[in-house]
Design an enzyme around this catalytic site. Structure first.
Site, PDB file in Angstrom:
ATOM      1  N   ILE A 250     -24.379 -23.564  19.407  1.00  0.00           N
ATOM      2  CA  ILE A 250     -25.278 -22.424  19.286  1.00  0.00           C
ATOM      3  C   ILE A 250     -25.135 -21.865  17.866  1.00  0.00           C
ATOM      4  O   ILE A 250     -24.102 -21.328  17.494  1.00  0.00           O
ATOM      5  CB  ILE A 250     -24.932 -21.353  20.344  1.00  0.00           C
ATOM      6  CG1 ILE A 250     -25.123 -21.928  21.750  1.00  0.00           C
ATOM      7  CG2 ILE A 250     -25.763 -20.093  20.138  1.00  0.00           C
ATOM      8  CD1 ILE A 250     -26.506 -22.502  22.030  1.00  0.00           C
TER       9      ILE A 250
ATOM     10  N   PHE B  21     -46.637 -22.677  19.616  1.00  0.00           N
ATOM     11  CA  PHE B  21     -46.511 -23.248  20.968  1.00  0.00           C
ATOM     12  C   PHE B  21     -47.052 -24.666  21.048  1.00  0.00           C
ATOM     13  O   PHE B  21     -47.425 -25.127  22.122  1.00  0.00           O
ATOM     14  CB  PHE B  21     -47.209 -22.355  22.007  1.00  0.00           C
ATOM     15  CG  PHE B  21     -46.798 -20.919  21.938  1.00  0.00           C
ATOM     16  CD1 PHE B  21     -45.471 -20.560  22.077  1.00  0.00           C
ATOM     17  CD2 PHE B  21     -47.732 -19.922  21.716  1.00  0.00           C
ATOM     18  CE1 PHE B  21     -45.076 -19.233  22.003  1.00  0.00           C
ATOM     19  CE2 PHE B  21     -47.346 -18.590  21.635  1.00  0.00           C
ATOM     20  CZ  PHE B  21     -46.012 -18.248  21.777  1.00  0.00           C
TER      21      PHE B  21
ATOM     22  N   GLY C 218     -31.876 -28.673  21.371  1.00  0.00           N
ATOM     23  CA  GLY C 218     -32.938 -27.701  21.160  1.00  0.00           C
ATOM     24  C   GLY C 218     -32.904 -26.595  22.190  1.00  0.00           C
ATOM     25  O   GLY C 218     -32.408 -26.761  23.301  1.00  0.00           O
ATOM     26  N   VAL C 219     -33.432 -25.439  21.821  1.00  0.00           N
ATOM     27  CA  VAL C 219     -33.479 -24.310  22.750  1.00  0.00           C
ATOM     28  C   VAL C 219     -34.884 -23.728  22.909  1.00  0.00           C
ATOM     29  O   VAL C 219     -35.089 -22.822  23.705  1.00  0.00           O
ATOM     30  CB  VAL C 219     -32.514 -23.179  22.308  1.00  0.00           C
ATOM     31  CG1 VAL C 219     -31.085 -23.676  22.301  1.00  0.00           C
ATOM     32  CG2 VAL C 219     -32.898 -22.618  20.942  1.00  0.00           C
TER      33      VAL C 219
ATOM     34  N   GLU D 147     -37.852 -24.820  24.127  1.00  0.00           N
ATOM     35  CA  GLU D 147     -38.769 -25.050  25.242  1.00  0.00           C
ATOM     36  C   GLU D 147     -38.104 -25.089  26.608  1.00  0.00           C
ATOM     37  O   GLU D 147     -38.779 -24.991  27.631  1.00  0.00           O
ATOM     38  CB  GLU D 147     -39.539 -26.366  25.001  1.00  0.00           C
ATOM     39  CG  GLU D 147     -40.504 -26.235  23.839  1.00  0.00           C
ATOM     40  CD  GLU D 147     -41.006 -27.571  23.310  1.00  0.00           C
ATOM     41  OE1 GLU D 147     -42.115 -27.961  23.646  1.00  0.00           O
ATOM     42  OE2 GLU D 147     -40.266 -28.218  22.544  1.00  0.00           O
TER      43      GLU D 147
ATOM     44  N   GLY E 183     -41.522 -17.886  14.324  1.00  0.00           N
ATOM     45  CA  GLY E 183     -41.075 -16.739  15.091  1.00  0.00           C
ATOM     46  C   GLY E 183     -39.745 -17.013  15.761  1.00  0.00           C
ATOM     47  O   GLY E 183     -39.106 -16.107  16.282  1.00  0.00           O
TER      48      GLY E 183
ATOM     49  N   GLN F 260     -34.868 -17.053  22.236  1.00  0.00           N
ATOM     50  CA  GLN F 260     -35.640 -18.251  22.567  1.00  0.00           C
ATOM     51  C   GLN F 260     -35.658 -18.477  24.079  1.00  0.00           C
ATOM     52  O   GLN F 260     -36.685 -18.811  24.662  1.00  0.00           O
ATOM     53  CB  GLN F 260     -35.038 -19.484  21.885  1.00  0.00           C
ATOM     54  CG  GLN F 260     -35.270 -19.537  20.391  1.00  0.00           C
ATOM     55  CD  GLN F 260     -36.702 -19.914  20.095  1.00  0.00           C
ATOM     56  OE1 GLN F 260     -37.577 -19.063  20.060  1.00  0.00           O
ATOM     57  NE2 GLN F 260     -36.960 -21.189  19.891  1.00  0.00           N
TER      58      GLN F 260
ATOM     59  N   ASN G  42     -26.960 -19.411  16.396  1.00  0.00           N
ATOM     60  CA  ASN G  42     -27.057 -17.949  16.354  1.00  0.00           C
ATOM     61  C   ASN G  42     -27.356 -17.457  17.772  1.00  0.00           C
ATOM     62  O   ASN G  42     -28.487 -17.558  18.246  1.00  0.00           O
ATOM     63  CB  ASN G  42     -28.172 -17.541  15.378  1.00  0.00           C
ATOM     64  CG  ASN G  42     -28.348 -16.027  15.304  1.00  0.00           C
ATOM     65  OD1 ASN G  42     -28.207 -15.311  16.307  1.00  0.00           O
ATOM     66  ND2 ASN G  42     -28.674 -15.538  14.129  1.00  0.00           N
ATOM     67  N   PRO G  43     -26.338 -16.934  18.452  1.00  0.00           N
ATOM     68  CA  PRO G  43     -26.523 -16.590  19.867  1.00  0.00           C
ATOM     69  C   PRO G  43     -27.615 -15.546  20.114  1.00  0.00           C
ATOM     70  O   PRO G  43     -28.293 -15.587  21.126  1.00  0.00           O
ATOM     71  CB  PRO G  43     -25.155 -16.050  20.307  1.00  0.00           C
ATOM     72  CG  PRO G  43     -24.330 -15.950  19.092  1.00  0.00           C
ATOM     73  CD  PRO G  43     -24.980 -16.735  17.985  1.00  0.00           C
TER      74      PRO G  43
HETATM   75 MO1  MOS Z   1     -43.863 -27.539  20.867  1.00  0.00          MO
HETATM   76  S1  MOS Z   1     -45.208 -27.864  22.367  1.00  0.00           S
HETATM   77  O1  MOS Z   1     -43.100 -28.956  20.670  1.00  0.00           O
HETATM   78  O2  MOS Z   1     -44.567 -26.804  19.576  1.00  0.00           O
END
Ligand code: MOS
Length: 756
Positions: free
Chosen positions: A642, A251, A715-716, A718, A479, A651, A644-645
């Protein structure tokens, strides 16, 4: 030699048999059977255990440690303090790049925050080290802790997030826009300090062999960690091997090597044996980063028709007394809604806390819950449906820069999300809906967005004479599913099936794949892989097309496909040759290609590049008890290709759960007197558990982006948190008619407001 461009050499990439498949995690069985080895699972021969002693004051000096008592405890091998800590080649407080955080490595007796390491006890067992650490009985010379945003010494931060984002941006005349507005709102929103709380704590097993170092430690950025350790210890980066095949979450907190991890390495240096150091949960509230609290003031103006005339987004945040990271909350107001006048301004204070850090959509998460709440308040002031209001103020180009979006399927996100959720039935006024048990029901909406970024990354690809292939790079699986998604790209880039592919990642001796952060890893690592695959295929094609014995001889440059372990003529797909045959005829055991991706992620680009989404939330609130449950979430997200849906949905779910958490749960409570976090544990620092997680749906909205990168990947990781937090907050208002502007929303906010 014929020249083959990347696109020509790998035209199959977008139509490969692996990209787009909803494969399950390739590491899933390993993980559920306990076969996946995380950092703390390593026990090299002769290993000792290190335990941190940490400060219980937030500012001052340590003037006594009972080292003899700790050292005399059975099983204790050594106690590391500023007195005997091995020397470093670099000052841990030096900072030569913005991506470098000042570390607390026992450089002196100073204390800058509660929870700062002040000694390390090294013992034969974890129990002995833990017990001895308690015997150190530190005494302090304490100064009053500077805690809380209410201070009179705020300043304008030099750059938001420390990365060069300007602290003040002005576009158009906000005051004129507000003066001319028919509707105005001004409101202050507060967000609290939050801690990353990955399931796996920061842990390290460090082993020196002369001037060579092997560490097992979770890292979202292997090359950065390697460089930092190299600098601190004055050894070449290639002397350091970091293994990080799996992370139990990061994170953002594992984006850079943290102080405690380096202390583990120092401890191993000091005793000349391998050392394991694992942080306890409460020790993660200090030296490994957090999201700083914010107080954000939103001033919005709108004309009679509901068009925004001005947005002013001001933030006050906090950083540590000794470093510079400023949560960039106002960034979302640069991009989300069209307005002729937009201003963002920032202010910060220095507190006696650990340095804040990137955490789950840094800036976008805290900023969007404030902006999305304000937008909802304005829609209500005008008497417009919140979705209609957002569409009225839809940004066709990026508002301040005027740049076109590289792609933006946000309209489709709104439409499909609303349809799936059933938004059309929503009453405009709050407190209108009840369920069969008399609970108040509310529906809220939030717009989601996150930048599409790439860092620099490299990959290596090999085709072997036995028909198999290898792709390797120092990618990190925290993960999110990198072992699977990146392998899918790798297989397609080589024109192989997944079972013909060996995929290596998670180790610093492989090509640097950039960081697993900023929702950029699949794009960065994926493009590096794509490039490496294209390179090796191009080399193979050259071998074949220049050899008159090959069926590919004379194929024109644009005309080679790589598929199923064969190169095939485009002008006649019945003619082709296997990789194995080409290599055999050329007497080569294997052939290698290299690829690289990215550039300066902060450089100016001709397009505004973002993923977008719309999140619709239902909450139920007990009218007597104020208890809030998020009961239903529908998110619709557009993020380019995408890969891998199944993983992408996962995510989005994760992000949405963190959004619920932001709105309703997470809050680090500081004791204003001591500067300590009072709830430094997972019993009292609330994160959602199963009962808090509503019914989740994530719709994947079609979007092709020709500009972000050749694979069209945004990106997916965040984006899910960004729309959700505001949607939940807005739903709470819609359920109750009470507008809470301090997050997380608590039972007391609803009960106390209802009764006054
Ligand atoms: Mo994230 S806060 O870019 O690991």
């Amino acid at each position: 030699m014929p020249e083959i461009t990347l696109a020509q050499a790998a035209p199959h990439i977008r139509h490969g048999s692996n990209i787009g498949q909803p494969l399950t995690r390739r590491d899933g069985v390993l993980k559920v059977t306990g076969g996946a080895r995380y950092a703390a699972d390593h026990h090299p021969t002769g290993m000792l255990h290190a335990v941190l002693a940490v400060s219980s004051i937030a500012r001052g000096r340590v003037n006594f440690l009972h080292v003899p008592a700790a050292k005399g405890h059975p099983g204790v091998v050594e106690v590391m303090t500023p007195e005997n800590r091995p020397s470093l080649a670099e000052d841990p407080d030096a900072k030569t790049t913005p991506f470098m955080f000042r570390l607390d490595l026992l450089q002196n007796d100073g204390v800058r925050y509660a929870g700062q390491p002040i000694a390390v006890v090294i013992a034969e067992t974890l129990e002995a080290a833990t017990e001895a650490a308690a015997l150190l009985s530190p005494r302090y010379e304490a100064e009053p802790a500077r805690i809380g945003l209410d201070r009179n010494d705020s300043f304008i931060p030099p750059a938001l997030s420390g990365l060069g984002l300007p602290p003040e941006v002005r576009h158009g005349d906000v005051e004129a826009g507000l003066a001319a507005a028919e509707h105005r709102i001004e409101a202050i929103y507060e967000t609290q300090a939050q801690y990353h709380n990955a399931m796996e704590p920061h842990a390290i097993v460090a082993a020196w062999d002369g001037d060579r170092l092997t560490v097992d430690t979770p890292s979202q950025g292997l090359a950065w960690a390697q460089e930092r350790i190299a600098g601190l210890f004055g050894i070449p980066p290639e002397n350091i091997l970091i293994r990080s095949p799996f992370l139990g979450g990061g994170f953002g907190s594992k984006g850079m090597i943290s102080g405690p991890q380096v202390l583990g390495i120092l401890a191993a240096r000091l005793v000349g044996r391998p050392v394991k150091l694992v942080l306890r949960r409460e020790q993660m509230y200090g030296p490994v980063g957090h999201r700083a609290p914010t107080r954000q003031t939103l001033r919005l103006g709108a004309d009679r028709q509901g068009a925004l005339t001005a947005i002013h987004h001001h933030m006050l945040t906090a950083t540590s007394s000794f470093d510079d990271f400023f949560e960039p909350s106002v960034q979302v107001s640069h991009t989300l809604y069209a307005s002729p006048a937009i201003a963002t301004t920032a202010e910060a204070v220095r507190l006696d806390t650990g340095t804040p850090l990137f955490m789950r959509a840094p800036g976008e998460a805290s900023g969007s819950i404030a902006l999305e709440s304000a937008i909802d308040e304005m829609a209500h002031a005008i008497g417009m449906d919140p979705l209609e209001f957002r569409l009225k103020n839809y940004a066709e180009v990026e508002p301040i820069s005027g740049k076109p979006f590289s792609s933006k399927a946000l309209r489709e996100c709104y439409a499909q999300g609303a349809a799936r959720f059933g938004w059309a039935g929503r009453p405009l006024a709050p407190r209108q809906m009840r369920d069969e048990n008399g609970l108040l029901v509310g529906w809220g909406l939030g717009t989601a967005t996150f930048p599409a970024t790439m860092f620099q990354g490299q990959a290596r690809a090999v085709l072997r004479r036995d028909g198999t292939g290898l792709v390797e790079l120092g990618a990190q699986d925290m993960g999110q599913g990198a072992w699977t998604a990146l392998a899918q790209i790798a297989a397609d880039s080589l024109g192989l099936d997944l079972d013909q592919l060996e995929f290596r990642a998670g180790s610093s001796d492989l090509p640097d794949a950039g960081i697993a952060g900023g929702s950029s890893h699949t794009a960065t690592a994926g493009m590096a892989i794509h490039g490496a695959g294209a390179d090796v295929i191009a080399k193979l094609a050259e071998l074949a097309m220049g050899d008159e014995r090959s069926p590919l001889f004379g194929a024109n440059n644009a005309g080679v496909l790589a598929r199923g372990g064969r190169l095939i003529r485009r002008d006649d797909e019945s003619r082709g040759e296997s990789y194995a045959d080409i290599l055999a005829r050329s007497s080569l055991a294997e052939i290698e290609g290299r690829g690289s991706a990215g550039g300066d992620p902060f450089a100016q680009k001709p397009y505004a590049m973002y993923a977008h989404g719309a999140v619709f939330a239902e909450v139920k609130v007990d009218p007597e008890l104020g208890q809030i449950r998020a009961t239903r979430l529908v998110g619709a997200f557009a993020a380019g290709t995408i890969i891998n849906p199944r993983l992408v949905r996962s995510q989005y779910y994760g992000g949405m759960i963190w959004g619920v958490s932001f709105a309703l749960h997470e809050h680090a409570v500081m004791d204003r007197r001591s500067g300590r976090t009072l709830n430094a544990n997972l019993a009292e620092y609330h994160v959602p558990v199963n009962v808090d997680v509503p019914s989740l749906e994530a719709l994947l909205i079609d979007e092709q982006d020709p500009h972000v990168n050749a694979l069209g990947i945004k990106g997916v990781g965040e984006i899910g948190i960004t729309g959700t937090a505001g949607a939940v907050a807005n739903a709470v208002w819609h359920a109750t008619g009470i507008r809470v502007r301090r997050f997380p929303i608590r039972i007391d906010d609803l009960v106390m407001s209802a009764s006054d």
